[in-house]
Design a protein around this motif. Sequence first.
Motif: not given
Lengths: 427, 427, 427
Positions: B23-25, B30, B181, B218
């Motif tokens: 995951r990330s922003i 996501v 996130c 996020p």
Amino acid sequence: MAPVTGVGEEMHALVERLYPLCRSITGDGVRATLRIVGEYIPLQVHEVPTGTPVLDWTVPEEWNIRDAYIADATGKRVVDFAASSLHVLGYSVPVSATMPLSELRRHLHTLPEHPAWVPYRTSYYRPEWGFCLSQETLDALPEGDYEVRVDSTLADGHLTYAEHVVPGQVSDEVIVSCHVCHPSLANDNLAGIAVAAFLARALAEETPYYTYRFIFAPGTIGAITWLARNAERVEKVKHGLVLACAGDPGRLTYKQSRRGDAEIDRVMRYVLAASERPHSVNEFTPYGYDERQFCSPGFDLGVGSLSRTPYAGYPEYHTSADNPDFVSPRAMADTLAVCREAFGVLDRNRRYLNLSPYGEPQLGRRGLYDSLGGRSDAKQAQLAMLWVLSLSDGEHGLLDVAERSGLPFDTVAAAAGALDTAGLIKA
Amino acid sequence: MAPVTGVGEEMHALVERLYPLCRSITGDGVRATLRIVGEYIPLQVHEVPTGTPVLDWTVPEEWNIRDAYIADATGKRVVDFAASSLHVLGYSVPVSATMPLSELRRHLHTLPEHPAWVPYRTSYYRPEWGFCLSQETLDALPEGDYEVRVDSTLADGHLTYAEHVVPGQVSDEVIVSCHVCHPSLANDNLAGIAVAAFLARALAEETPYYTYRFIFAPGTIGAITWLARNAERVEKVKHGLVLACAGDPGRLTYKQSRRGDAEIDRVMRYVLAASERPHSVNEFTPYGYDERQFCSPGFDLGVGSLSRTPYAGYPEYHTSADNPDFVSPRAMADTLAVCREAFGVLDRNRRYLNLSPYGEPQLGRRGLYDSLGGRSDAKQAQLAMLWVLSLSDGEHGLLDVAERSGLPFDTVAAAAGALDTAGLIKA
Amino acid sequence: MAPVTGVGEEMHALVERLYPLCRSITGDGVRATLRIVGEYIPLQVHEVPTGTPVLDWTVPEEWNIRDAYIADATGKRVVDFAASSLHVLGYSVPVSATMPLSELRRHLHTLPEHPAWVPYRTSYYRPEWGFCLSQETLDALPEGDYEVRVDSTLADGHLTYAEHVVPGQVSDEVIVSCHVCHPSLANDNLAGIAVAAFLARALAEETPYYTYRFIFAPGTIGAITWLARNAERVEKVKHGLVLACAGDPGRLTYKQSRRGDAEIDRVMRYVLAASERPHSVNEFTPYGYDERQFCSPGFDLGVGSLSRTPYAGYPEYHTSADNPDFVSPRAMADTLAVCREAFGVLDRNRRYLNLSPYGEPQLGRRGLYDSLGGRSDAKQAQLAMLWVLSLSDGEHGLLDVAERSGLPFDTVAAAAGALDTAGLIKA
């Protein structure tokens, strides 16, 4: 605790006179009680007819009782109302019957944990009959048939309560209320009745600032009836105190009004703390005595309650052990003394306005500053004047001054008097 | 702590499913996460284009990554994204190069104080590339050339977040927010996501008073995006809770809203104290999770944050040691239980108005006064009714009643229900 | 306590220069004192004629004294004003007579509990003459006749006080007041005068936010005169500090203003606590020094008082033992340092308004977020920015931020400066 004085003995004598009477929320026992109290202070007695709507309630039928007993097969009275008014269930409906003990039992009330004591029980709003007796008496009864008789009447009549007013300089009122509905129970509430009567006497010897109204009424329904019939007067009630359990050996307990910061709350906390008596200050709870009614949210009056050991807090509560031996002249005198101190503060707790608020006024040229200095009393008097001047801004009363300065209330009140006379402050 | 129940195991299983995803922003990690959560509760997924202005910020480019590694001269991957999503610096720009270890070092992040752990690092808003690895791995690397490759894209795309709504009797909302996130970190915040999902499920089984909105977004930019796109809805948000670090073995920690006296603050303090769990209640600080955004002074929402060990308070924080072993079914079940208790109180914390506020209403003739007395439950129920009547003045809610009376909230709420049915109070 | 610095020695030298002068509430001793202080900071000297009405008071006659003594039969001066200004009762009327010791005794003042010390006594508003001497001196006097002479004048003249103003960015004022009416007493109040003078010097080296007004005036009547003549200016006085007993070895004592929550009260409490000096914070009382006048209810200014050992709290108080040896350079430097710290906080304690209050503004793109992280100072600076943004809602000042965040005030003020420069907040 204050030393025993004559007034303690006088109050105890009143408790002993009232003790044998069979009081309830209505009836001749209350009337007889008020007649005796009326020998000490003049009372205005009110009779409110059965069926009168009072707030959410209705004045009930009047209950009177002439005789009640349980007799064994030989006709011997094994439980006899004549021996104690506690023996009959309060508001018992009439009964005249013979029945076996096994059937009778469900009409009998005892206190197994205190086998020698007779409990106090009532059934005001549900028709019942019954007897209260000691567990020991019950245990000694052989099985078999018993004659039971309650010679009572429940009929249209009146609810009776009384008032006594000590007129003051202003029409704003302080009410002092005590319940008069309990039969032969000394602390709950003959001691409260006695303290109220002698407090009224003491107040009448001076002209207090406030008008003090003493209310002697049956619990709950009496306070509700008074409130219902005094809708406009309630606005005049600025402070109040419910007196109950005023003579037991325990330490003093003040239960705060629902508001918690009413002036009576602050005064009682201050006086109890300043007196260095051991004591408790409790939060308001919506059970107890007639502060329940005075502090109901629609009225929300500044009415607290002063007791020694509070409501239901002692084993003798609502039993035959709450007899005149349980209350002492010394304890009642102490309760009375605290009431007088508290009302002494309440009555003088004015807010003043400093008429010379810019800088300190020159006390010396007005002869208010003891130029000799040195004497501790003179020094305290000067400090008190400076404190009164400093806090007389329209937002602080003399109790604030006493609390913030740490000076005795009497010293502060005397300083305010001197400054008032000198034209430096005005109420 | 609550006993392990099936729900704890179910939540842990969800954590394990989500753990491997990167995951990330923004990005597909996501989306994959929300797809899995969507198997538990229906989600409305929102995609907000890169470049969209959101409050003071702009939705950034979307980041996606397919592969990343450091390979030694033999081609052996000594650091491999496929083994853990933590190995690549979050939002790493693409790189494909060969360089000596001496040059590579300034792109490498380790935790010398925990030589076996891999740290979690990001560079969202400054273009960088880098790798995270254990100090032990780094120490074992011989000098020499290494191939480095990050096969990522940073390009116009979308920011993704999701909502789930449990409709209530009123449109006023309670928001529950958790950040989605972080890559392979279990406590921060897969446990929070799992608790939120199962809390939503539990709430949906009844019809709550409030509408409960769950936000999976996020951190920071997600909350800011939600706030920017829900300007009118914000006025409906009366209470809220940010869930984070919900599964570690530490005791519960409630961080108060910026207001400090918001209803959610009072409810959480009450529930945690009443439950007798060991716990902490902390003041608001403007760092931590998305309460930062919800409580920014322009919004100043009544949103607190529930964690076990709070933000950055445990050594495993933001390292590879925050793995599924670090969070337990029992701890997550306990966090869930407290949320349910708190929302149970919040949801019933009405203010009532006593419709018979002058004196006590006659409970007996309405069948509300157990004339038998004696039973402890009946006694508590009666006390609760008196307390509700006393405090139902439009200024106190049932939580005030519970706190002032010392009675359990459930008892108070039941008493209010009985009085409401009898027409003595109204909400 | 701060280390001895040059400024401590300089202040002590000033105390020693001022010590021999015979000050009173009027007269040439005050003028000579102000001339010497005027060598350190420019003073505007005011002369107010005898008879001028000032608030509730009137400016008294001016008192001057040239000589005073008691001489024995041989003509030898056994008590001599030339040896110490304390020997004569302040405001003594002239006398020239010969009388037996027995008659003289009621004009003599001693301190039996400290037989070697000479007391300080005055009789400002009742015409008297008298001498102060040590008990030891008195005990050594044989009976017999003594010549007594006080060569003083009480006549129309002036009351003298002085002001020094450090102009600020705004016309709102901070007053610093110290009494100049005591004769040869070092701690009470030459130390206060010295600290005030050097504080004024230090403030003049920067351009403070507030205008700082230093008032050197006789106690009580001087403050009253200043207040009477500055009726409009008083509205500009936002804060103030009375300096007294500023050099003794005791710990610092701050006496709060009558309001108790004035900004100066909060600042002094904060600075004293943050400095980790042992200290006391006392409630306001309406006695002490000229805070009595500034805090009288009509003015009720936010003026507190800083002392070391407070008013009448040390045995040397108002005796010959309060001499330059009793005050130390170190203690005066410490008092000065606390004043500077406090005014440093007060002067920067602005309220800012967050101009980007919805969510957090993106500090990074403005270069305000140290993207390297890690360094403790940078971390504190970032936290301080978040705190300032969070609390800049128009209701909180920087002191609130420092208190709630636990961050040093300087860090908070620097953060506010950076945010202000970036246009994110405004004062």
